[in-house]
Design a protein around this motif. Structure first.
Motif, short mmCIF file in Angstrom:
data_model
loop_
_atom_site.label_atom_id
_atom_site.label_comp_id
_atom_site.label_asym_id
_atom_site.label_seq_id
_atom_site.Cartn_x
_atom_site.Cartn_y
_atom_site.Cartn_z
N VAL A 1 8.43 2.57 -6.60
CA VAL A 1 8.41 1.17 -6.15
C VAL A 1 9.82 0.71 -5.74
O VAL A 1 10.01 0.14 -4.66
CB VAL A 1 7.85 0.26 -7.26
CG1 VAL A 1 8.05 -1.21 -6.90
CG2 VAL A 1 6.37 0.54 -7.47
N LEU A 2 10.80 0.98 -6.59
CA LEU A 2 12.18 0.52 -6.32
C LEU A 2 12.75 1.17 -5.06
O LEU A 2 13.35 0.50 -4.22
CB LEU A 2 13.08 0.81 -7.51
CG LEU A 2 12.86 -0.04 -8.77
CD1 LEU A 2 13.81 0.41 -9.89
CD2 LEU A 2 13.06 -1.51 -8.47
N LEU A 3 12.56 2.48 -4.93
CA LEU A 3 13.16 3.19 -3.80
C LEU A 3 12.40 2.97 -2.49
O LEU A 3 12.92 3.25 -1.42
CB LEU A 3 13.26 4.68 -4.10
CG LEU A 3 14.21 5.04 -5.25
CD1 LEU A 3 14.29 6.54 -5.43
CD2 LEU A 3 15.60 4.48 -5.02
N THR A 4 11.16 2.48 -2.57
CA THR A 4 10.44 2.09 -1.36
C THR A 4 10.88 0.70 -0.90
O THR A 4 11.01 0.43 0.29
CB THR A 4 8.92 2.10 -1.61
OG1 THR A 4 8.53 3.40 -2.08
CG2 THR A 4 8.15 1.80 -0.33
N VAL B 1 0.83 -1.22 0.00
CA VAL B 1 0.00 0.00 0.00
C VAL B 1 0.86 1.27 0.00
O VAL B 1 0.58 2.20 -0.77
CB VAL B 1 -0.99 0.00 1.19
CG1 VAL B 1 -1.74 1.32 1.27
CG2 VAL B 1 -1.98 -1.15 1.04
N PRO B 2 1.94 1.36 0.84
CA PRO B 2 2.82 2.53 0.72
C PRO B 2 3.41 2.72 -0.66
O PRO B 2 3.54 3.87 -1.13
CB PRO B 2 3.92 2.23 1.76
CG PRO B 2 3.25 1.38 2.77
CD PRO B 2 2.29 0.54 2.01
N MET B 3 3.77 1.64 -1.35
CA MET B 3 4.29 1.76 -2.72
C MET B 3 3.25 2.38 -3.64
O MET B 3 3.57 3.24 -4.47
CB MET B 3 4.72 0.39 -3.25
CG MET B 3 6.05 -0.10 -2.71
SD MET B 3 6.68 -1.54 -3.60
CE MET B 3 5.45 -2.77 -3.19
N CYS B 4 2.00 1.95 -3.49
CA CYS B 4 0.92 2.52 -4.30
C CYS B 4 0.72 4.00 -3.95
O CYS B 4 0.52 4.84 -4.84
CB CYS B 4 -0.38 1.76 -4.07
SG CYS B 4 -0.36 0.06 -4.68
N VAL C 1 12.29 13.22 -5.51
CA VAL C 1 13.35 12.29 -5.96
C VAL C 1 12.76 11.22 -6.88
O VAL C 1 13.35 10.88 -7.91
CB VAL C 1 14.06 11.65 -4.74
CG1 VAL C 1 14.93 10.47 -5.17
CG2 VAL C 1 14.91 12.68 -4.02
N PHE C 2 11.59 10.70 -6.54
CA PHE C 2 10.93 9.71 -7.39
C PHE C 2 10.69 10.28 -8.79
O PHE C 2 10.91 9.61 -9.80
CB PHE C 2 9.58 9.28 -6.80
CG PHE C 2 9.66 8.59 -5.47
CD1 PHE C 2 10.80 7.90 -5.10
CD2 PHE C 2 8.60 8.63 -4.59
CE1 PHE C 2 10.88 7.26 -3.87
CE2 PHE C 2 8.66 7.98 -3.37
CZ PHE C 2 9.80 7.31 -3.01
N VAL C 3 10.23 11.53 -8.83
CA VAL C 3 9.91 12.17 -10.10
C VAL C 3 11.16 12.41 -10.93
O VAL C 3 11.20 12.11 -12.13
CB VAL C 3 9.16 13.51 -9.86
CG1 VAL C 3 8.99 14.29 -11.16
CG2 VAL C 3 7.81 13.25 -9.23
N VAL C 4 12.20 12.92 -10.29
CA VAL C 4 13.44 13.23 -11.02
C VAL C 4 14.12 11.96 -11.51
O VAL C 4 14.59 11.89 -12.65
CB VAL C 4 14.39 14.06 -10.13
CG1 VAL C 4 15.73 14.27 -10.83
CG2 VAL C 4 13.76 15.41 -9.80
N LEU C 5 14.19 10.95 -10.65
CA LEU C 5 14.84 9.69 -11.04
C LEU C 5 14.07 8.98 -12.16
O LEU C 5 14.67 8.42 -13.08
CB LEU C 5 14.97 8.76 -9.84
CG LEU C 5 16.12 9.03 -8.88
CD1 LEU C 5 16.10 8.02 -7.75
CD2 LEU C 5 17.45 8.98 -9.58
N VAL D 1 14.84 -4.21 1.54
CA VAL D 1 15.62 -5.33 0.99
C VAL D 1 17.03 -5.33 1.57
O VAL D 1 17.62 -6.39 1.84
CB VAL D 1 15.67 -5.24 -0.55
CG1 VAL D 1 16.64 -6.27 -1.13
CG2 VAL D 1 14.28 -5.46 -1.13
N LEU D 2 17.58 -4.13 1.80
CA LEU D 2 18.95 -4.00 2.30
C LEU D 2 19.03 -3.95 3.83
O LEU D 2 20.10 -3.70 4.38
CB LEU D 2 19.59 -2.73 1.73
CG LEU D 2 19.71 -2.65 0.19
CD1 LEU D 2 20.23 -1.28 -0.22
CD2 LEU D 2 20.63 -3.74 -0.33
N ARG D 3 17.91 -4.15 4.51
CA ARG D 3 17.90 -4.00 5.97
C ARG D 3 18.88 -4.94 6.67
O ARG D 3 19.44 -4.62 7.71
CB ARG D 3 16.47 -4.23 6.50
CG ARG D 3 16.31 -3.89 7.96
CD ARG D 3 14.85 -3.93 8.36
NE ARG D 3 14.11 -2.83 7.78
CZ ARG D 3 14.09 -1.58 8.29
NH1 ARG D 3 14.80 -1.30 9.36
NH2 ARG D 3 13.38 -0.64 7.72
N GLY D 4 19.11 -6.10 6.10
CA GLY D 4 20.03 -7.06 6.71
C GLY D 4 21.48 -6.61 6.71
O GLY D 4 22.32 -7.15 7.43
#
Length: 369
Positions: free
Chosen positions: A313-316, A59-62, A295-299, A321-324
């Protein structure tokens, strides 16, 4: 001479038709990709292939995708830098959550309740966008960015000192001091200052988020392909030339800004109803939220709505994914941001992408033959 003019008109008509067909095809690809990703994710969720943590990010990604689409309309097509879209998101979130709290016991259907909340949140964000846009859009560049940033901070701070409660005797309002309200035993807090709005019904879902993304894409694509959209892009490219041919600058700038704010408000509705409590903290609707959406818009590419969705989606997902990797997580996140920026905007990278695209087309044609 007439023959040459006729040939010229025919050639121009064919060129315009090709351009329209290319745009339509590109837009259809965006819709198909969103629907395809939704189907794949639903299959993976049903198969238990996605963890509960990742499911919580759907839901946050959406939400971020919807707000990024709205901001891209303002930045990419209108050409005006806004850093206050977190404020419009905040307006949509709080007005819709307030509406939901009021109607929760009256309307039994959750779908109908969410639709009403969505309409209220979107309308309120559009109203504030129109109201703020009248004076703000007379400014340009850095000045406009600073004023929109100030609007976002003002909205957040107003909500933090606002107290609204309801009991048998009616509504109670207070500013800055919630203790001034003498609430009866049957009373409930609707907005409790810095504590925000609590016990919000969980009405948001991944399905609702995807539907809102598709609706947002439909609205913006129809706008940019219309006569009004061409007028907006003409203002962005050359304001003086657009004004000289009779385009109403104020009207079309205000139209784009209002629609952009309304879409951000819809994202706020989805965001609020995914939480049990929504508060106007800096982490939720502050300066960092506005910058993150920018940042989402510019990227993703200014004027590229599909790119904004992919970037959101990727930056959320990436931090989770990298939390470990603990201490190295944000370092890798920053490196990925830099690489993505270079890949999208560096001249050499753009040339390389164009060459690779040409090679791919040639290979595809050879295989078809």
């Amino acid at each position: 001479m007439r023959k040459y003019n006729a040939k010229g008109r025919t050639a121009m008509a064919k060129l315009n038709l090709k351009t329209v067909n290319k745009k339509t095809k590109d837009q259809l690809i965006t819709f198909v990709l969103v629907i395809a990703v939704y189907i794949v994710v639903q299959i993976m969720v049903a198969a238990g292939a996605i963890s509960s943590l990742m499911q919580g990010l759907l839901v946050p990604m959406c939400t971020y995708s919807i707000v990024a689409i709205g901001l891209n309309l303002c930045v990419g097509y209108l050409g005006e830098l806004s850093i206050g879209h977190a404020g419009f998101m905040c307006v949509g979130a709080f007005s819709s959550a307030f509406c939901t709290k009021m109607l929760e016991g009256v309307i039994g259907s959750q779908i109908v309740l969410f639709i009403i909340a969505l309409l209220v949140g979107t309308a309120m964000a559009a109203f504030f966008g129109f109201l703020i846009g009248i004076p703000v859009l007379r400014l340009r560049g850095d000045y406009l960015a600073i004023v929109t940033l100030a609007f976002g901070e003002i909205i957040k701070n107003i909500i933090n000192v606002l107290y609204i409660a309801k009991d048998g005797s009616g509504f109670h309002f207070a500013i800055s001091n919630g203790n001034a309200i003498d609430l009866a035993d049957d009373g409930v807090w609707l907005i409790n200052g810095a504590k925000g709005i609590a016990k919000i019904p969980h009405l948001s879902s991944f399905t609702a988020g995807v539907i809102l993304i598709l609706i947002s894409l439909f609205v913006v694509y129809n706008l940019v392909n219309s006569r009004s959209g061409r007028a907006i892009m003409a203002i962005r490219d050359n304001r003086i030339a657009a004004e000289s041919v009779g385009i109403n600058i104020t009207k079309f700038k205000l139209m784009a800004f209002t629609i952009s704010a309304a879409i951000a408000g819809a994202g706020g509705v989805l965001y609020a109803h995914n939480l049990s409590t929504v508060t106007a903290t800096p982490a939720n609707f502050g300066y960092n939220m506005s910058i993150m959406i920018l940042v989402f818009v510019v990227l993703g590419g200014m004027g590229n709505f599909r790119g904004s969705i992919i970037a959101a989606v990727l930056l959320t997902l990436l931090p989770e994914v990298l939390r470990g990797l603990s201490d190295y997580r944000m370092l890798i996140y920053s490196i990925v941001l830099i690489v993505m920026m270079l890949f999208n905007w560096a001249p050499k990278c753009i040339e390389w992408r164009q060459k690779m695209a040409q090679k791919f087309r040639k290979n595809t044609k050879k295989e078809a033959v």
